[in-house]
Design an enzyme around this catalytic site. Sequence first.
Site, PDB file in Angstrom:
ATOM      1  N   GLY A  16     -40.658 -17.970 -31.421  1.00 20.12           N
ATOM      2  CA  GLY A  16     -39.305 -17.481 -31.119  1.00 20.12           C
ATOM      3  C   GLY A  16     -38.913 -17.739 -29.668  1.00 20.12           C
ATOM      4  N   ALA A  38     -48.147 -24.529 -34.955  1.00 19.80           N
ATOM      5  CA  ALA A  38     -47.026 -24.746 -35.886  1.00 19.80           C
ATOM      6  C   ALA A  38     -46.259 -26.020 -35.493  1.00 19.80           C
ATOM      7  CB  ALA A  38     -46.110 -23.530 -35.864  1.00 19.80           C
ATOM      8  N   ASP A  53     -55.098 -25.682 -31.450  1.00 18.93           N
ATOM      9  CA  ASP A  53     -55.460 -24.279 -31.666  1.00 18.93           C
ATOM     10  C   ASP A  53     -56.028 -23.731 -30.368  1.00 18.93           C
ATOM     11  OD1 ASP A  53     -56.723 -21.851 -32.309  1.00 18.93           O
ATOM     12  OD2 ASP A  53     -57.296 -22.549 -34.308  1.00 18.93           O
ATOM     13  N   GLY A  74     -48.335 -18.773 -26.276  1.00 16.13           N
ATOM     14  CA  GLY A  74     -49.029 -18.931 -27.560  1.00 16.13           C
ATOM     15  C   GLY A  74     -49.916 -17.742 -27.883  1.00 16.13           C
ATOM     16  N   SER A  77     -48.405 -12.398 -31.837  1.00 14.12           N
ATOM     17  CA  SER A  77     -47.405 -11.657 -31.054  1.00 14.12           C
ATOM     18  C   SER A  77     -47.124 -10.269 -31.620  1.00 14.12           C
ATOM     19  CB  SER A  77     -46.107 -12.462 -30.978  1.00 14.12           C
ATOM     20  OG  SER A  77     -45.584 -12.662 -32.266  1.00 14.12           O
ATOM     21  N   ASN A 114     -45.434  -5.214 -23.026  1.00 10.09           N
ATOM     22  CA  ASN A 114     -45.319  -3.764 -22.772  1.00 10.09           C
ATOM     23  C   ASN A 114     -46.395  -2.990 -23.527  1.00 10.09           C
ATOM     24  OD1 ASN A 114     -43.958  -2.310 -25.333  1.00 10.09           O
ATOM     25  ND2 ASN A 114     -43.172  -4.387 -25.188  1.00 10.09           N
ATOM     26  N   TYR A 138     -53.556  -5.690 -30.569  1.00  9.86           N
ATOM     27  CA  TYR A 138     -52.693  -6.630 -29.845  1.00  9.86           C
ATOM     28  C   TYR A 138     -52.599  -6.237 -28.358  1.00  9.86           C
ATOM     29  CZ  TYR A 138     -48.163  -8.613 -28.374  1.00  9.86           C
ATOM     30  OH  TYR A 138     -47.155  -9.246 -27.695  1.00  9.86           O
ATOM     31  N   LYS A 142     -53.962  -8.199 -24.873  1.00  8.59           N
ATOM     32  CA  LYS A 142     -53.145  -8.525 -23.692  1.00  8.59           C
ATOM     33  C   LYS A 142     -53.788  -7.936 -22.425  1.00  8.59           C
ATOM     34  CE  LYS A 142     -49.761 -10.845 -25.713  1.00  8.59           C
ATOM     35  NZ  LYS A 142     -49.505 -12.270 -25.453  1.00  8.59           N
ATOM     36  N   ARG A 176     -35.006   2.509 -28.625  1.00  4.54           N
ATOM     37  CA  ARG A 176     -36.080   2.098 -27.715  1.00  4.54           C
ATOM     38  C   ARG A 176     -35.721   0.806 -26.996  1.00  4.54           C
ATOM     39  NH1 ARG A 176     -40.057  -1.539 -28.789  1.00  4.54           N
ATOM     40  NH2 ARG A 176     -41.788  -1.533 -27.307  1.00  4.54           N
TER      41      ARG A 176
END
Length: 269
Positions: A16, A38, A53, A74, A77, A114, A138, A142, A176
């Site tokens: 995106g 992709a 990859d 990448g 997400s 965040n 996730y 990060k 939010r």
Amino acid sequence: MSNKINRLLLTGAAGGLGKVLRPRLAPLANKLRLSDVANLGDAGPNEELMPCDLGDFDAMLTLLDGVDSVVHLGGMSIDGAFEPILNANIRGVYNLYEAARLKGTKRILFASSNHVVGFHKQSERLDADALLRPDGNYGISKVFGEAASRFYFDRYGIETVCMRIGSSYPKPIDRRMMSTWLSFDDLTNLVTCALHAPEVGHTIVYGASDNTPSWWDNSKAAHLGWTPKDSSEPFRAEMEASAVHLPADDLAMQYQGGGFVKLGPFPHK
Ligand code: NAI
Ligand code: 15L
């Protein structure tokens, strides 16, 4: 004298935000190298396509060859099972920094999130030194990326800007997001400032537009020279009319990570 980057790598280029940034980053570099697992479509005039990859170290070594700076989008997400997150976000970040070290890459913009601070209350105002309180697999991945980038700066001098992106979409769609929304123009300007600032060392910056209420204080990232110009406010009436409103005591309404704090547990794979 041109301040164009010679070769800029954009990972996650088919995603995106990758699709948003692809045409906007092209003017900043002599060569824009694009990578994803992709489909990347056809190469534009100054583009190089190198599908790969993130979990494949040898492929990453080839990907970083001749690269001056990286915009690293990448990876997985959203929250979910550990194995895909381990491959793309944890092994992937390790591979990226090791390849960058071996190939002499100077600067990386890391798309953090965040969700590294998702378990702070929405009533808190956080700066770059806030305690890390990830809200799932996730967010934990990060946190790994932020820690790895810190190590590669301290030990090897590879500069990183960790962009703790809020919610970067065409418009805010719930209460939010009135605080977390980052417009595509503000994202583009943040990336441009982070690529061009003379020195960034290891910087933490929250990626949100000039929203009210604001949860994040970017005073420790002032050296980037980035000032968001957009605001979620013009979308408030539309959002109030269309959003599904949760009760005030719902966990998603209390914590900065929103609905992510309620997800899981996830299967291993
Ligand atoms: P996205 O999911 O649309 O794009 C991620 C891209 O990474 C996809 O094209 C996917 O194919 C690729 N990818 C996944 N696993 C891979 C692997 N093993 N090897 C190579 N490529 C792989 O995500 P989006 O929204 O474009 O976000 C971009 C980055 O920004 C992500 O790292 C995300 O965590 C981060 N971010 C995004 C936010 C947002 O509001 N969109 C908020 C906070 C962080
Ligand atoms: C993220 O980190 C995700 O990548 C994105 O899909 C959104 O869910 C965003 O955070 C958010 O918190 O709104």
